[in-house]
Enzyme design. Structure first.
Site, PDB file in Angstrom:
ATOM      1  CD  GLU A  23      -0.705  -1.406   3.156  1.00 25.13           C
ATOM      2  OE1 GLU A  23      -0.527  -2.424   2.443  1.00 25.13           O
ATOM      3  OE2 GLU A  23      -1.076  -1.444   4.326  1.00 25.13           O
ATOM      4  CB  CYS A  75     -15.101  14.423  25.466  1.00 22.85           C
ATOM      5  SG  CYS A  75     -16.207  14.601  24.068  1.00 22.85           S
ATOM      6  CG  HIS A  93     -10.915  15.580  23.292  1.00 25.38           C
ATOM      7  ND1 HIS A  93     -10.881  14.343  23.888  1.00 25.38           N
ATOM      8  CD2 HIS A  93     -12.099  15.654  22.651  1.00 25.38           C
ATOM      9  CE1 HIS A  93     -11.989  13.680  23.597  1.00 25.38           C
ATOM     10  NE2 HIS A  93     -12.753  14.457  22.850  1.00 25.38           N
ATOM     11  CD  GLU A 123      -7.428  14.741  25.388  1.00 19.85           C
ATOM     12  OE1 GLU A 123      -7.858  15.652  26.127  1.00 19.85           O
ATOM     13  OE2 GLU A 123      -8.178  13.923  24.819  1.00 19.85           O
TER      14      GLU A 123
HETATM   15  N1  GLN Z   1     -19.884  10.044  22.711  1.00 14.13           N
HETATM   16  C1  GLN Z   1     -19.896  11.399  23.165  1.00 14.13           C
HETATM   17  C2  GLN Z   1     -20.383  12.354  22.098  1.00 14.13           C
HETATM   18  O1  GLN Z   1     -20.380  12.035  20.941  1.00 14.13           O
HETATM   19  C3  GLN Z   1     -18.518  11.803  23.636  1.00 14.13           C
HETATM   20  C4  GLN Z   1     -17.502  11.832  22.555  1.00 14.13           C
HETATM   21  C5  GLN Z   1     -16.082  11.883  23.074  1.00 14.13           C
HETATM   22  O2  GLN Z   1     -15.836  11.582  24.222  1.00 14.13           O
HETATM   23  N2  GLN Z   1     -15.134  12.236  22.229  1.00 14.13           N
HETATM   24  O3  GLN Z   1     -20.760  13.452  22.423  1.00 14.13           O
END
Ligand code: GLN
Length: 525
Positions: free
Chosen positions: A149, A376, A502, A504
Site C-alpha cells: 500500500e 468529553c 479535549h 490533551e
Molecule cells: N460520545 C460522546 C459524544 O459524541 C462523547 C464523545 C467523546 O468523548 N469524544 O458526544
C-alpha cells in the site's frame, strides 16, 4: 524552494518513525519553518471511522481534521498547528483521482498509477510547501518499505529527487538493529535487507537511524555503511528510551544536526536547553504521583496517547513522575483499585459499554474528594452521575445510551440531528469558550477567552443547566452564544472538573495543558 526530508521505515512497524521524524522536525524548527506531512497507505479517507484499538488514537486538529496520532507527535515536538491536508491517505488520493477523472481532466487518457497518481501526490506536496511557505518539508511515509500500500508514495518520493535536485532532498530510513539474546551482538542483517528493498525502489538513504537497545558500535556503523552505501557518520542510533522526549537529545548526541546541515546545506542550530531541563525533571525525581485513566479501550495505551503525554508534560513542570494506571471500567467490580490513586481521568468515549463503571468511579471521586478530570464523555458521565445521585433526576442518562430516558441530561446537539453519514461529521476541531470568573477553571487557564478541540455529537442538555447549577455544579465555561456547557466544575470539591473539548490535544512539554496541570497538582497535594 524548500528542502525535503523523506522519512521511510523498514524491518517492522512500531519502531517509532513518527517520533523520530517529529524529533528531526523539532531540531530543525528552532531555525526553519518545518511542515510535517504524513502519507498513509490505507483506503479510509481518514482514521476518524477506525477503531482506536486497531489504529490508535484519532488526533483532532484545530481545523477539525481527524488524523493519525503521529500528528500529535509533530505538534508536540515541532510546535506547529498542523492542517488536515497535511495527512495524505490513499483514500484521499483516490478520491481526488476519481473526481478528476469524472470531470474529464485526463482528456481521454488511460489513468495510471504512474504518472497520474504519483503526479497527484507530488503536486499535493508542492501545493502544501507553497501555501505554507515551508523551509523544510518533512515527509513521512507510513508503514514499512515493501508493503504494497505504500508503493505509490515511495515512487513519488523517488521521482522527487529529479525535480528538486540532489542538494535539496535527503532520504532518511529508520531500521532495526537487534541484539539477540545469547548472541549479545548488534546485528546488521535486517538493516541490509530493508535498505535493499528501498534501493530496489530507486532510493538510496542519506541517513540511517538504527533503532537499538544500545548505542550503535563503531563496528556496526561501519558495516551498515559499507553494505548500504552510506557514509559511516550518517548511521546513527535510535536508542530505546523510557521517555520519548529524550529522542531529540539522543539524535543530537549522534550529530544529526551536522549530518542534515551538510547534506541539505542548512545551518541547523537546535535550542535544547529548556527541553533538556524538563526531560531531566522527570528522570531525576524520586517523587511520584498515581493517576488512573478509567475507561474502555484502556487495554491499549495508544487510544489515550495524548492524555498520557499531557500527564507527563504536567509532571515535568511539577517535578514529579506521573505513574499512569489504566483501569477498564467494563470489568470494574469495586473501588479498591482506586484507593491508591491520587487522581483520576475519565477519558472520551462512545457507546454504552463501560459506562456504569465510569459513573461509579465518578461517584466515588465526588464523594471522597479525589481529584477528577472528565474529558468529553467524561464530562457527560459526570453530569449523568450528578443528576442521578445529587439532583435526584430519576434514571437520568445520555440519549446516546438510553434514547427513551425520562431525564435526558445529555442529548444530541441540535445540528447533529439530521446527519446520517459517519465520516467527518461530528462537531470537530477548535471551538472558543468564555470562562466564568473566579472558578477553578478560570484560575487555571488564567484567561477568560479560551479554546479547545472537540470531537463529539452530544452535549449537556440546556434544559437541565439550571437544576445542576442549583445543586452545586458550576458551568464554568460556555460557548460564546451561551448555549453549550463547555466546562463544568463541582463547587464543594478540591478538583472536580469536566471539559467538553479535549485539552490533551494541545498540551506540550514546553506548555502543559492547564486542566492537566491542575489535576496533577491537586493529586500531588
Ligand atoms: N460520545 C460522546 C459524544 O459524541 C462523547 C464523545 C467523546 O468523548 N469524544 O458526544
Amino acid at each position: 524552494m524548500p528542502k525535503w526530508i523523506i522519512f521511510t521505515g523498514g524491518v517492522l512497524s512500531g519502531l517509532g518513525k513518527g517520533i523520530a521524524s517529529a524529533s528531526v522536525g523539532m531540531l530543525l524548527s528552532s531555525k526553519y519553518r518545518v511542515v510535517p506531512v504524513k502519507c498513509d497507505g490505507y483506503l479510509n479517507v481518514d482514521p476518524g471511522t477506525m477503531n482506536p484499538v486497531e489504529h490508535g488514537e484519532v488526533f483532532v486538529l484545530e481545523d477539525g481534521g481527524e488524523v493519525d496520532m503521529d500528528f500529535g507527535h509533530y505538534e508536540r515536538f515541532i510546535g506547529v498547528n498542523c492542517k488536515s491536508e497535511w495527512n495524505l491517505t490513499m483514500g484521499k488520493v483516490f478520491d481526488r483521482i476519481r473526481k478528476k477523472e469524472r470531470r474529464g481532466d485526463y482528456l481521454g487518457k488511460t489513468v495510471q498509477y504512474v504518472p497520474h497518481v504519483t503526479n497527484l501526490i507530488k503536486e499535493w506536496w508542492f501545493e502544501i510547501a507553497k501555501k505554507e511557505n515551508a523551509e523544510v518539508m518533512l515527509i513521512e511515509i507510513g508503514g514499512t518499505t515493501g508493503d504494497i500500500e505504500n508503493e505509490l508514495f515511495l515512487e513519488a518520493a523517488r521521482q522527487l529527487k529529479n525535480e528538486v535536485g540532489e542538494k535539496n532532498i535527503m532520504y532518511t530510513h529508520l531500521t532495526y538493529v537487534p541484539v539477540p539474546f545469547g548472541v549479545n551482538e548488534q546485528k546488521s542483517k535486517p538493516t541490509q535487507q530493508s535498505i535493499n528493498l528501498l534501493r530496489q525502489r530507486g532510493i538510496t538513504p542519506d541517513l540511517i537511524i538504527g533503532r537499538c537497545s544500545e548505542i550503535l558500535t563503531d563496528n556496526i556503523k561501519e558495516k551498515i555503511a559499507v553494505f548500504c552505501n552510506v557514509k559511516k557518520e550518517a548511521v546513527i542510533t535510535g536508542l530505546d528510551v523510557d521517555n520519548i522526549y529524550k529522542i531529540p537529545l539522543v539524535f543530537e548526541k549522534e550529530n544529526i544536526s551536522k549530518i542534515i546541515s551538510k547534506k541539505l546545506r542548512l545551518k541547523v542550530k537546535p535550542k535544547l536547553k529548556k527541553w533538556k531541563e524538563l526531560v531531566e525533571n522527570t528522570i531525576n525525581t524520586e517523587k511520584n504521583v498515581n493517576i488512573a485513566i478509567c475507561g474502555k479501550y484502556t487495554g491499549l495505551e495508544d487510544s489515550c496517547a495524548s492524555i498520557v503525554e499531557a500527564l507527563k508534560h504536567s509532571g515535568a513542570h511539577l517535578k514529579y513522575e506521573v505513574n499512569i494506571f489504566f483501569i477498564e471500567t467494563s470489568k470494574l467490580s469495586s473501588m479498591k483499585k482506586l484507593e491508591d490513586m491520587d487522581g483520576v481521568i475519565i477519558p472520551g468515549g462512545f457507546g454504552e459499554r463501560g459506562t456504569n463503571g465510569k459513573i461509579e468511579v465518578i461517584k466515588y471521586c465526588r464523594e471522597t474528594n479525589k481529584p477528577l478530570l472528565g474529558i468529553c464523555y467524561g464530562l457527560q458521565m459526570a453530569v449523568v452521575e450528578f443528576s442521578r445521585n445529587v439532583c435526584e433526576l430519576k434514571n437520568a442518562n445520555s440519549t446516546e445510551i438510553d434514547k427513551k430516558t425520562e431525564n435526558p441530561v445529555i442529548d444530541i446537539l441540535p445540528e447533529q440531528k439530521e446527519i446520517t453519514e459517519k465520516g467527518g461529521t461530528m462537531r470537530l476541531g477548535s471551538y472558543p469558550a468564555i470562562l466564568k470568573k473566579n472558578t477553578k477553571t478560570h484560575e487555571l487557564y488564567k484567561n477568560i477567552n479560551v479554546s479547545e478541540r472537540h470531537r463529539h455529537r452530544f452535549e449537556v442538555n440546556p434544559i437541565f443547566h439550571r437544576v445542576i447549577e442549583n445543586n452545586g455544579f458550576i458551568i464554568s465555561g460556555m460557548s460564546p452564544n451561551k448555549k453549550l456547557a463547555e466546562f463544568i466544575e463541582f463547587k464543594y470539591h478540591r478538583y472536580f472538573i469536566g471539559c467538553q473539548g479535549h485539552p490533551e490535544l494541545k498540551s506540550s512539554l514546553l506548555k502543559p495543558a492547564p486542566l492537566f496541570y491542575g489535576l496533577v497538582k491537586a493529586a500531588i497535594q
